[in-house]
Design a protein around this motif. Structure first.
Motif, PDB file in Angstrom:
ATOM      1  N   CYS A  42       0.864  -1.182   0.000  1.00 46.61           N
ATOM      2  CA  CYS A  42       0.000   0.000   0.000  1.00 46.61           C
ATOM      3  C   CYS A  42       0.898   1.228   0.000  1.00 46.61           C
ATOM      4  O   CYS A  42       2.043   1.158   0.450  1.00 46.61           O
ATOM      5  N   THR A  44       0.853   3.583   1.953  1.00 51.12           N
ATOM      6  CA  THR A  44       1.279   3.857   3.328  1.00 51.12           C
ATOM      7  C   THR A  44       2.531   3.047   3.673  1.00 51.12           C
ATOM      8  O   THR A  44       3.430   3.539   4.353  1.00 51.12           O
ATOM      9  N   HIS A  64      -0.718  -4.124   6.436  1.00 48.83           N
ATOM     10  CA  HIS A  64      -2.046  -4.006   7.046  1.00 48.83           C
ATOM     11  C   HIS A  64      -3.197  -4.397   6.137  1.00 48.83           C
ATOM     12  O   HIS A  64      -4.340  -4.351   6.549  1.00 48.83           O
ATOM     13  N   GLU A  65      -2.920  -4.766   4.883  1.00 47.16           N
ATOM     14  CA  GLU A  65      -4.012  -5.190   3.993  1.00 47.16           C
ATOM     15  C   GLU A  65      -3.834  -6.676   3.723  1.00 47.16           C
ATOM     16  O   GLU A  65      -2.848  -7.093   3.128  1.00 47.16           O
ATOM     17  N   GLU A 149      -9.600  -2.311   2.528  1.00 46.58           N
ATOM     18  CA  GLU A 149      -9.176  -1.223   3.430  1.00 46.58           C
ATOM     19  C   GLU A 149      -8.929   0.085   2.666  1.00 46.58           C
ATOM     20  O   GLU A 149      -9.549   1.109   2.980  1.00 46.58           O
ATOM     21  N   PRO A 150      -8.068   0.089   1.629  1.00 47.62           N
ATOM     22  CA  PRO A 150      -7.906   1.360   0.907  1.00 47.62           C
ATOM     23  C   PRO A 150      -9.193   1.809   0.215  1.00 47.62           C
ATOM     24  O   PRO A 150      -9.470   3.012   0.133  1.00 47.62           O
TER      25      PRO A 150
END
Ligand SMILES: [Zn+2]
Ligand SMILES: [Zn+2]
Length: 345
Positions: A42, A44, A64-65, A149-150
């Motif tokens: 991602c 991030t 985190h994804e 998530e995104p």
């Protein structure tokens, strides 16, 4: 039950990540333990890798994804069981603070953050299990699901600017994964025309395939001229900035019409000052929206949009690497050679 230790990528400091053998996380009564099947890189992660993250305190788990298979559940868990394919968000709000009570869960004072998707196993804490974990339908792959998530962040951003059918939308940084999600979602809302602005022809090609009305490569064309030409001289009704660059934040103000809305989606390094012409904002009545993160409500909507095929998640994932090559994946993303990279632990 899995063995006692697992492989995981640990974030050590800007520019330094390492593959380590670490203990498999313990779970408590409301938690899940998930075998990660796909984790996605991602923007991030790239930012964190390059320059650190204000909310990370290294050494820390990373990524985190993700989506995967439940391998163990705590004794208090009733909705989930081992063997289920699931996707979970990366945060969960407290539902008790001032912000949560007003529906601004993204601004929760006590937001629980869960990291560690670049690993063989990840613990999903109870608070996330209760509100931000979803069982995958058979037709949805792990990598498609991991995009929620995104996408939920994108939904949250577009909720603020409320695109109406027939409105013109200009998207700066349209060729990145976030920009391509904004493009698809704006089209789904009935926006027309949708201008996709970027500096990378490969990425603009994908924006075109996904339905952007007009692609503009900043290197060869002037977005302000083209957007005005195609909107009877007015400028776009809505401008979405997702390049994460100060120049892009400023250029968004040049593309918007009188009375239009600007969404500054891409974060800038802490302390960045952005100068605004007050006359332009006042007399032209421009609304500017800052936006951060997602809510459980947008996460659930994102899950359904991916499941229904409204958002083409496959188009946003161009490469796949094993866990030990995560760094190559981040570098490809940084160089603009890839969109999201699927990491398979
Ligand atoms: Zn993300
Ligand atoms: Zn809260």
């Amino acid at each position: 039950m899995p063995a006692a230790s697992m492989r995981a990528v640990v974030y050590l400091e800007p520019g330094v990540i390492a593959l380590r053998q670490v203990p498999i996380p313990n779970i408590e009564s409301g938690d899940l333990l998930v075998r990660v099947r796909t984790a996605l890189t991602c923007g991030t992660d790239v930012k964190t890798y390059k320059r650190g993250h204000p909310k990370y305190d290294p050494p820390t788990m990373f990524g985190h994804e993700f989506a995967g298979d439940i391998v163990a559940v705590g004794e208090a868990v009733t909705e989930f069981e081992p063997g289920m394919r699931v996707v979970a968000g990366n945060t969960a709000p407290c539902n008790a603070c001032y912000y949560c009570k007003r529906g601004q869960h993204n601004l929760c004072d006590d937001l629980l953050v869960n990291l560690g998707a670049f690993a063989e196993y990840i613990r999903v804490p109870a608070r996330l299990v209760q509100q931000n974990t979803f069982i995958l339908p058979d037709h949805l792959s792990y990598r498609q699901a991991a995009i929620i998530e995104p996408l939920a962040c994108v939904l949250h951003g577009q909720d603020l600017v409320q695109i109406q059918t027939g409105e013109s939308v200009a998207i700066i940084g349209a060729g990145g994964p976030i920009g391509l999600m904004h493009t698809q979602l704006a089209l789904h809302q009935g926006a027309a025309p949708v201008f996709a602005i970027d500096m990378n022809d490969m990425r603009l090609g994908i924006a075109r395939q996904l339905g952007a009305s007009r692609t503009i490569n900043l290197k060869h064309e002037d977005p302000a001229t083209i957007v005005r030409e195609m909107t009877a001289g007015r400028g776009a009704d809505v401008v979405i900035e997702c390049a994460g660059a100060k120049a892009a934040w400023l250029s968004a103000l040049q593309l918007v019409r009188k009375g239009g809305r600007v969404l500054w989606f891409g974060g800038l390094p802490g302390g960045t000052q952005v100068e605004i012409d007050a006359t332009h904002v006042h007399y032209d009545e421009i609304s500017i929206f800052g936006v951060y993160h997602l809510t459980p409500q947008t996460l659930e909507r994102a899950f359904h949009l991916v499941g229904e095929g409204v958002i083409d998640a496959k188009a946003l994932i161009t490469h796949e690497v094993p866990l030990e090559r995560l760094e190559d994946g981040l570098r490809m993303m940084m160089a603009g050679e890839s969109l999201k990279v699927a990491v398979v632990p």
